[in-house]
Design a protein around this motif. Structure first.
Motif, PDB file in Angstrom:
ATOM      1  N   TYR A 159     -14.088   4.844  -0.927  1.00 26.42           N
ATOM      2  CA  TYR A 159     -12.751   4.730  -1.493  1.00 26.42           C
ATOM      3  C   TYR A 159     -12.009   3.568  -0.811  1.00 26.42           C
ATOM      4  O   TYR A 159     -11.831   3.580   0.409  1.00 26.42           O
ATOM      5  CB  TYR A 159     -11.960   6.018  -1.274  1.00 26.42           C
ATOM      6  CG  TYR A 159     -12.557   7.231  -1.950  1.00 26.42           C
ATOM      7  CD1 TYR A 159     -12.003   7.732  -3.132  1.00 26.42           C
ATOM      8  CD2 TYR A 159     -13.661   7.883  -1.403  1.00 26.42           C
ATOM      9  CE1 TYR A 159     -12.537   8.854  -3.744  1.00 26.42           C
ATOM     10  CE2 TYR A 159     -14.216   9.002  -2.017  1.00 26.42           C
ATOM     11  CZ  TYR A 159     -13.647   9.479  -3.187  1.00 26.42           C
ATOM     12  OH  TYR A 159     -14.183  10.588  -3.795  1.00 26.42           O
ATOM     13  N   ILE A 160     -11.558   2.612  -1.602  1.00 25.06           N
ATOM     14  CA  ILE A 160     -10.876   1.432  -1.059  1.00 25.06           C
ATOM     15  C   ILE A 160      -9.468   1.348  -1.631  1.00 25.06           C
ATOM     16  O   ILE A 160      -9.263   1.353  -2.849  1.00 25.06           O
ATOM     17  CB  ILE A 160     -11.659   0.146  -1.379  1.00 25.06           C
ATOM     18  CG1 ILE A 160     -13.028   0.198  -0.689  1.00 25.06           C
ATOM     19  CG2 ILE A 160     -10.888  -1.079  -0.925  1.00 25.06           C
ATOM     20  CD1 ILE A 160     -13.906  -0.986  -0.940  1.00 25.06           C
ATOM     21  N   TYR A 161      -8.506   1.277  -0.738  1.00 25.31           N
ATOM     22  CA  TYR A 161      -7.100   1.165  -1.129  1.00 25.31           C
ATOM     23  C   TYR A 161      -6.747  -0.308  -1.280  1.00 25.31           C
ATOM     24  O   TYR A 161      -6.805  -1.064  -0.310  1.00 25.31           O
ATOM     25  CB  TYR A 161      -6.230   1.821  -0.056  1.00 25.31           C
ATOM     26  CG  TYR A 161      -4.745   1.665  -0.280  1.00 25.31           C
ATOM     27  CD1 TYR A 161      -4.152   2.112  -1.455  1.00 25.31           C
ATOM     28  CD2 TYR A 161      -3.946   1.067   0.684  1.00 25.31           C
ATOM     29  CE1 TYR A 161      -2.791   1.968  -1.656  1.00 25.31           C
ATOM     30  CE2 TYR A 161      -2.587   0.920   0.499  1.00 25.31           C
ATOM     31  CZ  TYR A 161      -2.016   1.373  -0.680  1.00 25.31           C
ATOM     32  OH  TYR A 161      -0.669   1.215  -0.877  1.00 25.31           O
ATOM     33  N   PRO A 162      -6.392  -0.756  -2.491  1.00 20.96           N
ATOM     34  CA  PRO A 162      -6.075  -2.179  -2.712  1.00 20.96           C
ATOM     35  C   PRO A 162      -4.805  -2.575  -1.954  1.00 20.96           C
ATOM     36  O   PRO A 162      -3.729  -2.029  -2.202  1.00 20.96           O
ATOM     37  CB  PRO A 162      -5.852  -2.266  -4.228  1.00 20.96           C
ATOM     38  CG  PRO A 162      -6.485  -1.040  -4.795  1.00 20.96           C
ATOM     39  CD  PRO A 162      -6.320   0.017  -3.747  1.00 20.96           C
ATOM     40  N   THR A 163      -4.918  -3.501  -1.020  1.00 24.73           N
ATOM     41  CA  THR A 163      -3.773  -3.966  -0.242  1.00 24.73           C
ATOM     42  C   THR A 163      -4.101  -5.293   0.419  1.00 24.73           C
ATOM     43  O   THR A 163      -5.271  -5.571   0.722  1.00 24.73           O
ATOM     44  CB  THR A 163      -3.377  -2.935   0.836  1.00 24.73           C
ATOM     45  OG1 THR A 163      -2.283  -3.446   1.607  1.00 24.73           O
ATOM     46  CG2 THR A 163      -4.536  -2.633   1.768  1.00 24.73           C
ATOM     47  N   ASP A 164      -3.082  -6.107   0.635  1.00 24.91           N
ATOM     48  CA  ASP A 164      -3.257  -7.366   1.356  1.00 24.91           C
ATOM     49  C   ASP A 164      -3.067  -7.181   2.864  1.00 24.91           C
ATOM     50  O   ASP A 164      -3.360  -8.083   3.638  1.00 24.91           O
ATOM     51  CB  ASP A 164      -2.251  -8.417   0.855  1.00 24.91           C
ATOM     52  CG  ASP A 164      -2.557  -8.858  -0.571  1.00 24.91           C
ATOM     53  OD1 ASP A 164      -3.736  -8.833  -0.947  1.00 24.91           O
ATOM     54  OD2 ASP A 164      -1.620  -9.215  -1.304  1.00 24.91           O
ATOM     55  N   THR A 165      -2.545  -6.017   3.252  1.00 27.93           N
ATOM     56  CA  THR A 165      -2.290  -5.753   4.668  1.00 27.93           C
ATOM     57  C   THR A 165      -3.554  -5.208   5.323  1.00 27.93           C
ATOM     58  O   THR A 165      -4.058  -4.156   4.934  1.00 27.93           O
ATOM     59  CB  THR A 165      -1.144  -4.742   4.834  1.00 27.93           C
ATOM     60  OG1 THR A 165       0.030  -5.241   4.193  1.00 27.93           O
ATOM     61  CG2 THR A 165      -0.853  -4.514   6.308  1.00 27.93           C
TER      62      THR A 165
END
Length: 226
Positions: A159-165
């Motif tokens: 599971y990958i949470y889309p974020t630039d941080t």
């Protein structure tokens, strides 16, 4: 005519790379927790939960607290991690620890060889090329990208949470780059042993109490020397 075609292409490349610019989180924490289910095909009642590690970071400096497996409120070990090097910290009085002295006096250990707590590794996910993308899902009010890897002996879902941080710790950095996000959960089912394991990275804004003492005391020492 060729120049006119090249310019839009360069503009598209610039926009694409800009959209995925990574932003480093300067302060916060990560809790690494795991649930292990035994004989999962029969029931979900035989479960053990583990708080594997509590990471607190300030810039590129990480304080890792490893809780005792039987009593999570008790600290088993504290590590100071910086520049891929690991230093053991005596935890009798965290508020009196000077990190610069530890670096000078102690022979560091490569973080990959650290025992206990979180694993730091450059290895890639086994069988990663044969992964299959899944539809997005929502867990704990967060939307995740997903993919799975299936083999005769193991089924694993990521599971990958889309974020630039980005955070200073990740399980599999290569997957995060491919999916432009943060790998926050892995579910694995061992088909032979009938054991199901969840591994979660839970981010937080604040340091834990022991890391707070260490960071604040060292900030005080640093400012006093100026």
């Amino acid at each position: 005519m060729k120049k006119l075609l090249i310019l839009p292409s360069l503009f598209f490349l610039f926009v694409s790379t800009s959209c995925h610019k990574e932003i480093k989180s300067e302060k916060g924490g990560i809790d690494v927790v795991s649930n292990v289910y035994f004989d999962v095909s029969k029931n979900l009642n035989n479960i053990q939960s583990f708080h594997l590690s509590s990471l607190s970071y300030s810039g590129d400096s990480i304080i890792e607290r490893i809780p005792d497996a039987d009593a999570p409120e008790i600290t088993q070990q504290i590590y100071f991690i910086k520049d891929s090097l690991c230093y053991a910290i005596e935890n009798e009085n965290p508020g009196k620890i000077i990190l610069s002295d530890i670096i000078k006096k102690q022979k560091p250990l490569p973080v990959e060889k650290k025992k206990g707590g979180t694993l730091f590794s450059q290895e890639k996910i086994p069988n990663y090329r044969n992964r299959k993308n899944l539809s997005d899902t929502v867990l704990f009010k967060k939307k995740y990208k997903r993919f799975e890897i299936n083999s005769p002996w193991m089924y694993t879902r990521f599971y990958i949470y889309p974020t630039d941080t980005i955070l200073p710790y990740s399980i599999y950095k290569h997957a995060e780059k491919d999916y432009h996000g943060r790998l926050e959960r892995i579910d694995s089912y061992n088909k032979k042993t009938d054991i199901f394991v969840t591994l979660q990275l839970i981010s937080r804004k604040n340091w834990d109490s022991e890391a707070k003492e260490i960071f604040e005391f060292n900030h005080f020492i640093k400012n006093r020397k100026k």
